[in-house]
Design a protein around this motif. Sequence first.
Motif, PDB file in Angstrom:
ATOM      1  N   SER A 138       9.112  12.209 -35.508  1.00  0.00           N
ATOM      2  CA  SER A 138      10.376  11.903 -34.867  1.00  0.00           C
ATOM      3  C   SER A 138      10.090  11.039 -33.640  1.00  0.00           C
ATOM      4  O   SER A 138      10.008  11.530 -32.515  1.00  0.00           O
ATOM      5  CB  SER A 138      11.082  13.212 -34.472  1.00  0.00           C
ATOM      6  N   PRO A 139       9.857   9.726 -33.884  1.00  0.00           N
ATOM      7  CA  PRO A 139       9.478   8.834 -32.796  1.00  0.00           C
ATOM      8  C   PRO A 139      10.581   8.752 -31.739  1.00  0.00           C
ATOM      9  O   PRO A 139      11.737   9.006 -32.083  1.00  0.00           O
ATOM     10  CB  PRO A 139       9.295   7.477 -33.487  1.00  0.00           C
ATOM     11  N   PRO A 140      10.298   8.436 -30.483  1.00  0.00           N
ATOM     12  CA  PRO A 140       8.977   7.986 -30.063  1.00  0.00           C
ATOM     13  C   PRO A 140       7.982   9.103 -29.712  1.00  0.00           C
ATOM     14  O   PRO A 140       6.788   8.878 -29.728  1.00  0.00           O
ATOM     15  CB  PRO A 140       9.300   7.183 -28.790  1.00  0.00           C
ATOM     16  N   VAL A 141       8.492  10.356 -29.445  1.00  0.00           N
ATOM     17  CA  VAL A 141       7.556  11.343 -28.889  1.00  0.00           C
ATOM     18  C   VAL A 141       7.648  12.734 -29.540  1.00  0.00           C
ATOM     19  O   VAL A 141       7.158  13.716 -28.989  1.00  0.00           O
ATOM     20  CB  VAL A 141       7.744  11.481 -27.337  1.00  0.00           C
ATOM     21  N   ASN A 142       8.283  12.829 -30.729  1.00  0.00           N
ATOM     22  CA  ASN A 142       8.450  14.138 -31.377  1.00  0.00           C
ATOM     23  C   ASN A 142       9.054  15.168 -30.428  1.00  0.00           C
ATOM     24  O   ASN A 142       8.584  16.322 -30.358  1.00  0.00           O
ATOM     25  CB  ASN A 142       7.111  14.688 -31.905  1.00  0.00           C
ATOM     26  N   SER A 143      10.092  14.771 -29.691  1.00  0.00           N
ATOM     27  CA  SER A 143      10.725  15.769 -28.825  1.00  0.00           C
ATOM     28  C   SER A 143      11.525  16.725 -29.709  1.00  0.00           C
ATOM     29  O   SER A 143      12.032  16.344 -30.776  1.00  0.00           O
ATOM     30  CB  SER A 143      11.611  15.107 -27.774  1.00  0.00           C
ATOM     31  N   LEU A 144      11.604  17.974 -29.275  1.00  0.00           N
ATOM     32  CA  LEU A 144      12.192  19.022 -30.099  1.00  0.00           C
ATOM     33  C   LEU A 144      13.702  19.093 -29.854  1.00  0.00           C
ATOM     34  O   LEU A 144      14.188  19.877 -29.056  1.00  0.00           O
ATOM     35  CB  LEU A 144      11.515  20.363 -29.793  1.00  0.00           C
ATOM     36  N   SER A 145      14.418  18.224 -30.548  1.00  0.00           N
ATOM     37  CA  SER A 145      15.883  18.217 -30.464  1.00  0.00           C
ATOM     38  C   SER A 145      16.428  19.350 -31.326  1.00  0.00           C
ATOM     39  O   SER A 145      15.686  19.951 -32.126  1.00  0.00           O
ATOM     40  CB  SER A 145      16.418  16.884 -30.987  1.00  0.00           C
ATOM     41  N   LEU A 146      17.728  19.618 -31.206  1.00  0.00           N
ATOM     42  CA  LEU A 146      18.340  20.659 -32.043  1.00  0.00           C
ATOM     43  C   LEU A 146      18.136  20.328 -33.522  1.00  0.00           C
ATOM     44  O   LEU A 146      17.791  21.201 -34.317  1.00  0.00           O
ATOM     45  CB  LEU A 146      19.826  20.782 -31.689  1.00  0.00           C
ATOM     46  N   ASP A 147      18.306  19.058 -33.882  1.00  0.00           N
ATOM     47  CA  ASP A 147      18.129  18.666 -35.295  1.00  0.00           C
ATOM     48  C   ASP A 147      16.689  18.879 -35.755  1.00  0.00           C
ATOM     49  O   ASP A 147      16.441  19.384 -36.853  1.00  0.00           O
ATOM     50  CB  ASP A 147      18.488  17.180 -35.494  1.00  0.00           C
ATOM     51  N   PHE A 148      15.752  18.483 -34.913  1.00  0.00           N
ATOM     52  CA  PHE A 148      14.318  18.624 -35.247  1.00  0.00           C
ATOM     53  C   PHE A 148      13.987  20.096 -35.459  1.00  0.00           C
ATOM     54  O   PHE A 148      13.347  20.486 -36.451  1.00  0.00           O
ATOM     55  CB  PHE A 148      13.474  18.026 -34.110  1.00  0.00           C
ATOM     56  N   ILE A 149      14.437  20.930 -34.513  1.00  0.00           N
ATOM     57  CA  ILE A 149      14.114  22.363 -34.572  1.00  0.00           C
ATOM     58  C   ILE A 149      14.749  23.001 -35.807  1.00  0.00           C
ATOM     59  O   ILE A 149      14.117  23.801 -36.505  1.00  0.00           O
ATOM     60  CB  ILE A 149      14.587  23.069 -33.278  1.00  0.00           C
ATOM     61  N   THR A 150      15.996  22.603 -36.100  1.00  0.00           N
ATOM     62  CA  THR A 150      16.683  23.169 -37.264  1.00  0.00           C
ATOM     63  C   THR A 150      15.922  22.818 -38.542  1.00  0.00           C
ATOM     64  O   THR A 150      15.686  23.675 -39.403  1.00  0.00           O
ATOM     65  CB  THR A 150      18.138  22.628 -37.333  1.00  0.00           C
ATOM     66  N   GLU A 151      15.486  21.556 -38.629  1.00  0.00           N
ATOM     67  CA  GLU A 151      14.745  21.136 -39.826  1.00  0.00           C
ATOM     68  C   GLU A 151      13.404  21.877 -39.925  1.00  0.00           C
ATOM     69  O   GLU A 151      12.989  22.288 -41.011  1.00  0.00           O
ATOM     70  CB  GLU A 151      14.523  19.620 -39.763  1.00  0.00           C
ATOM     71  N   LEU A 152      12.766  22.057 -38.777  1.00  0.00           N
ATOM     72  CA  LEU A 152      11.490  22.773 -38.764  1.00  0.00           C
ATOM     73  C   LEU A 152      11.694  24.216 -39.249  1.00  0.00           C
ATOM     74  O   LEU A 152      10.905  24.723 -40.070  1.00  0.00           O
ATOM     75  CB  LEU A 152      10.900  22.738 -37.334  1.00  0.00           C
ATOM     76  N   CYS A 153      12.754  24.868 -38.776  1.00  0.00           N
ATOM     77  CA  CYS A 153      13.010  26.262 -39.175  1.00  0.00           C
ATOM     78  C   CYS A 153      13.289  26.352 -40.675  1.00  0.00           C
ATOM     79  O   CYS A 153      12.787  27.251 -41.352  1.00  0.00           O
ATOM     80  CB  CYS A 153      14.195  26.842 -38.393  1.00  0.00           C
ATOM     81  N   ILE A 154      14.079  25.400 -41.191  1.00  0.00           N
ATOM     82  CA  ILE A 154      14.398  25.430 -42.630  1.00  0.00           C
ATOM     83  C   ILE A 154      13.117  25.233 -43.451  1.00  0.00           C
ATOM     84  O   ILE A 154      12.857  25.939 -44.425  1.00  0.00           O
ATOM     85  CB  ILE A 154      15.465  24.361 -42.980  1.00  0.00           C
ATOM     86  N   SER A 155      12.289  24.283 -43.002  1.00  0.00           N
ATOM     87  CA  SER A 155      11.035  24.022 -43.732  1.00  0.00           C
ATOM     88  C   SER A 155      10.143  25.257 -43.700  1.00  0.00           C
ATOM     89  O   SER A 155       9.522  25.623 -44.715  1.00  0.00           O
ATOM     90  CB  SER A 155      10.271  22.850 -43.112  1.00  0.00           C
ATOM     91  N   LEU A 156      10.068  25.904 -42.546  1.00  0.00           N
ATOM     92  CA  LEU A 156       9.220  27.097 -42.436  1.00  0.00           C
ATOM     93  C   LEU A 156       9.725  28.212 -43.340  1.00  0.00           C
ATOM     94  O   LEU A 156       8.937  28.901 -43.992  1.00  0.00           O
ATOM     95  CB  LEU A 156       9.198  27.600 -40.985  1.00  0.00           C
ATOM     96  N   GLU A 157      11.047  28.361 -43.376  1.00  0.00           N
ATOM     97  CA  GLU A 157      11.624  29.411 -44.213  1.00  0.00           C
ATOM     98  C   GLU A 157      11.278  29.168 -45.686  1.00  0.00           C
ATOM     99  O   GLU A 157      10.893  30.086 -46.413  1.00  0.00           O
ATOM    100  CB  GLU A 157      13.143  29.461 -44.009  1.00  0.00           C
ATOM    101  N   LYS A 158      11.408  27.891 -46.098  1.00  0.00           N
ATOM    102  CA  LYS A 158      11.100  27.560 -47.500  1.00  0.00           C
ATOM    103  C   LYS A 158       9.645  27.889 -47.824  1.00  0.00           C
ATOM    104  O   LYS A 158       9.341  28.464 -48.863  1.00  0.00           O
ATOM    105  CB  LYS A 158      11.335  26.064 -47.743  1.00  0.00           C
TER     106      LYS A 158
END
Length: 243
Positions: free
Chosen positions: A5-25
């Motif tokens: 998630s350029p430029p710096v992979n900051s943990l936005s709400l969207d980023f975190i939500t996607e990360l949680c869904i991926s982890l759950e899967k």
Amino acid sequence: MKFKSPPVNSLSLDFITELCISLEKLENNRECRGVIFTSAVPNIFSSGLDITEMCGKSLEHYAEFWRAVQEMWLRLYGSSMVTVAAVNGSSPAGGCLIALSCDYRIMVQNPKFIIGLNEAQLGIVAPFWFKDTFVNTVGHRVAERSLQLGSLHSASEAHKFGLVDELVPEEKLQEKAAAVMAQWLALPDHARQLTKSMMRKAVLDRLVAHREEDVQNFVNFISKESIQKSLRLYMEMLKKKKS
Ligand code: CO8
């Protein structure tokens, strides 16, 4: 899992939500026993929580964002999979938390890459569960000093006091992470999982028991005008540093 998630992979709400869904899967996929976290953005693992999510937004937004941050940590720290952080760039604050939540941390030996819980530098306070995760990794004394100073450590300094377990040249990172994963996966899952849970349960349970209280604390704290001002100044400082 590669963060991109350029430029710096900051943990936005969207980023975190996607990360949680991926982890759950992955957690629900019996074929998946381990995850390596790394970054597809050059020189940055993750710049931590997206500061714009904590600045100039509504109280409802702060609460929603904080619940997502809690969820991310509960899933990561409580994961039954083997988790390895292959830290191939700077990793302040929330980025450091992701690495700390893994079972093992390998960092690229580059004097430019920094890691640590630098919240105090932003005029904010690392929540108790950030602190607990840090203490469980490096011990109370090191955590106390590093947290109060909001220190960002070079890779070699971080390695010296155990914030990262191993340093490698960039080109060896993936190979090393795969070797570590193989070593951890060689053990029977049930024994390793129960041991991990025994080591981490008290800290996880503490957040679960105080989750809503923690959300309210965050919302009250972050919405104070003095804190909003500190965050705005910090963002301006980041932009000035560039020019
Ligand atoms: N959030 C939002 N935007 C960010 C962030 C961030 N965390 N980090 C960087 N950016 C933005 C910059 O403002 C810049 O924006 P623009 O292009 O519009 O000017 C862009 O990303 C690129 O940043 P840099 O030019 O600074 O990139 P560099 O490659 O030079 O440096 C660093 C990368 C080292 C990651 C640097 O950007 C940096 O130090 N960033 C700040 C990191 C930080 O302090 N994060 C802390 C976030 S707070 C947190 O994670 C935990 C909070 C717990 C809350 C508790 C409250 C109670």
